[in-house]
Scaffold this active site. Structure first.
Site, short mmCIF file in Angstrom:
data_model
loop_
_atom_site.label_atom_id
_atom_site.label_comp_id
_atom_site.label_asym_id
_atom_site.label_seq_id
_atom_site.Cartn_x
_atom_site.Cartn_y
_atom_site.Cartn_z
N LYS A 231 0.88 -1.18 0.00
CA LYS A 231 0.00 0.00 0.00
C LYS A 231 0.91 1.23 0.00
CE LYS A 231 -3.95 1.78 2.65
NZ LYS A 231 -4.91 1.43 3.71
N ASP B 68 -16.42 -0.14 -0.42
CA ASP B 68 -15.11 -0.57 -0.92
C ASP B 68 -14.15 -0.89 0.22
OD1 ASP B 68 -15.56 2.34 -0.82
OD2 ASP B 68 -13.40 2.46 -1.10
P1 AMP Z 1 -9.68 4.82 0.92
O1 AMP Z 1 -10.52 5.95 1.38
O2 AMP Z 1 -8.25 4.86 1.42
O3 AMP Z 1 -10.31 3.49 1.16
O4 AMP Z 1 -9.50 5.00 -0.65
C1 AMP Z 1 -10.58 5.13 -1.53
C2 AMP Z 1 -10.08 5.08 -2.95
O5 AMP Z 1 -9.15 6.14 -3.20
C3 AMP Z 1 -9.38 3.80 -3.33
O6 AMP Z 1 -9.69 3.52 -4.66
C4 AMP Z 1 -7.92 4.16 -3.18
O7 AMP Z 1 -7.08 3.35 -3.97
C5 AMP Z 1 -7.92 5.60 -3.66
N1 AMP Z 1 -6.81 6.37 -3.09
C6 AMP Z 1 -6.65 6.73 -1.80
N2 AMP Z 1 -5.51 7.42 -1.64
C7 AMP Z 1 -4.90 7.48 -2.85
C8 AMP Z 1 -3.69 8.05 -3.35
N3 AMP Z 1 -2.85 8.71 -2.56
N4 AMP Z 1 -3.42 7.92 -4.65
C9 AMP Z 1 -4.25 7.26 -5.47
N5 AMP Z 1 -5.41 6.70 -5.08
C10 AMP Z 1 -5.74 6.81 -3.78
MG MG Z 2 -10.15 1.66 0.78
#
Ligand code: AMP
Ligand code: MG
Length: 499
Positions: free
Chosen positions: A115, A254
């Site tokens: 990650k 998700d």
């Molecule tokens: P999360 O809120 O961390 O569960 O992320 C939600 C979505 O945003 C997922 O598709 C992650 O892969 C994407 N995401 C979160 N942080 C980043 C980042 N720094 N760069 C690219 N995608 C991100």
């Molecule tokens: Mg996530």
């Protein structure tokens, strides 16, 4: 480094055998100067990985994404999801990379994922990277959950990238190496449902059944059985969260794993004073993901799962109408299973070995008094372990209530209920200790550990909190500070995703 000594992970990949529309194949993007911050030795051994090899130069190159190990087939998984109630048809691993699958000593297949491993076709506007603070938070909290015996993804390692990431300011970057029973989410099913790709829904369900619920494959109606198992898994999981005061913070679809593991630690935190309205996440202004809402949200998410499965339930049951009825019936089983798991857990927390009619009311009475008196959730239950051994220890519990008399009224009722059973006080007290942790990752201590690491490269507080939380049910002389609630001026009321 001679090639014949390269690390053997024993990759045995199955997700990479699914059709190309399930993921994007790509290698992690290298980082400037990888440096190992922490390796989870015990977890490494349980995966039959040699910690010495993982910690050497080649190992760290692999853990940071700078080198692709033999047998690894790196990919970013596709998924969709409801974020705060709104459907987003394409999310996917925007900053994660599935290196492959390994079989643990327990015979279970695990995903090995990085990650913070760089941009992917799913990154949208993100940089694909992770900041050190959130990586260490996930490390601390996911390992604490595992130590409580709560199903969770695990942290195998944290690696500093040697590169800055730009959030509000420049921060040190890092990569988390994560282990999971799988990374299939409710949102993975939604991804294919949104595309009306019934063949893919079926393949994904078959994959999830084989991997997580093989007995469902033997059932008369495997997809109905799969939905049932997923619902049961979530009902039990959320009950366990509630029993330790865990607030996930971003229960988007998700971020809900189909395996029943806690996944995607973002702005998560543990409640101190008992209050069902507790929210930490700075982006959750409405309190959608408040502590007390978590069971309702889990059911909401499972309803999205059931909807995504409707096309294959229809094929299985013969009509749309029976598929709908099947899904509805399955979802109706969430609440009773959740309530049963919660009550069983509360009985253990209160030292009740038998089941009696008024037990739920006894629990609710305590919780109401705790809420009205700002009692610390963890400490109240932890000190009840002592009070169960002898009434003279009541003073310690009373002291946690704004009005100590509020405790007395409940304690008298609890003792009458305990008298109904034959267990010896010491035996009861000992059993209660297995359900009432002395230590939780208290938010101010987590923040202090992250802060020391981020601002001073001082990882000692991080190491210490990890050590304390690795045996969270044991009172540990010298670590009293970790058991104490934040003083008013120390309280950390808001947490950030840091993404
Ligand atoms: P999360 O809120 O961390 O569960 O992320 C939600 C979505 O945003 C997922 O598709 C992650 O892969 C994407 N995401 C979160 N942080 C980043 C980042 N720094 N760069 C690219 N995608 C991100
Ligand atoms: Mg996530």
């Amino acid at each position: 480094m001679p090639n014949n000594h390269s690390i053997q992970f024993g990759f045995n990949n199955t997700y990479a055998r699914l059709p190309e529309r399930f993921y994007a194949r790509l290698n992690p993007s290298p980082v400037a100067l990888p440096r190992l911050i922490k390796l989870n030795l015990e977890l490494a051994r349980s995966l039959e990985l040699d910690p010495v090899e993982l910690a050497n130069a080649e190992g760290v190159e692999i853990l940071s994404g700078n080198r692709v190990a033999a047998g690894s087939e790196p990919l970013a998984q596709a998924y969709a999801g409801h974020q705060f109630g709104n459907f987003v048809p394409q999310l996917g691993d925007g900053r994660a990379n599935l290196l492959g699958e390994v079989i643990g000593r327990d015979g279970v297949r695990y995903d090995l994922q990085l990650k913070g491993s760089g941009p992917t076709p799913f990154s949208r506007r993100g940089d694909g990277r992770a900041a050190l603070g959130p990586v260490l938070r996930e490390y601390i909290v996911s390992e604490a959950m595992a130590a409580y015996g709560i199903p969770s993804t695990r942290a195998l390692a944290a690696v500093a990238s040697g590169e800055p990431v730009f959030r509000e300011t420049a921060m040190p970057g890092a990569v988390l190496v994560r282990i999971a029973a799988s990374h299939i989410r409710v949102g993975t099913f939604e991804y294919f449902a949104a595309r009306r790709d019934v063949e893919a829904i079926r393949m994904l369900a078959d994959f999830a059944i084989a991997r997580h619920y093989p007995d469902a494959g033997e059932a008369q109606q495997p997809y109905r059985a799969f939905l049932d198992r997923a619902i049961t898994g979530q009902a039990r999981l959320i009950a366990q969260w509630m029993l330790v005061g865990f607030v996930h913070g971003v229960m988007n679809t998700d971020n809900m794993s189909i395996s029943g593991e806690t996944i995607d630690y973002g702005p998560c935190a543990f409640m101190e004073e008992y209050d069902p309205a507790t929210v930490f996440s700075s982006i959750d202004g409405q309190g959608r993901y408040a502590y007390g809402n978590q069971p309702r949200i889990a059911l909401w998410n499972l309803t999205r799962l059931a909807e995504a499965l409707l096309p294959i339930l229809e094929q299985e049951t013969g009509s749309q109408q029976t598929a709908m009825a099947t899904a509805t019936n399955a979802l109706e089983l969430f609440a009773p299973q959740y309530e049963a798991a919660l009550l069983a857990g509360m009985r253990r927390k209160l030292g009740l070995f038998a089941e009696r009619e008024g037990d739920l009311a006894l629990v609710q009475d305590l919780l109401q008094r705790m809420a009205a008196n700002h009692a610390d959730f963890t400490l109240t239950f932890h000190r009840l372990c002592n009070a169960a051994a002898g009434i003279e220890r009541d003073a310690e519990v009373r002291a946690l209530f704004a009005d100590p008399v509020a405790y007395d009224g409940w304690a008298a009722r609890w003792r009458r209920r305990l008298d109904d059973e034959t267990a010896l006080p010491e035996e009861r007290s000992k059993a209660m200790r297995q359900s009432n942790p002395a230590f939780i990752p208290r938010n101010h201590l987590v923040e202090a550990a992250l802060n020391a690491a981020v601002t001073r490269e001082d990882f000692q507080p991080f190491e210490e909190i990890i050590e304390v939380l690795s045996r969270p049910f044991e009172d540990r002389p010298g670590f009293e500070r970790y058991g104490a609630p934040a003083k008013n001026e120390e309280k950390v009321l808001h947490t950030f995703c840091g993404t």
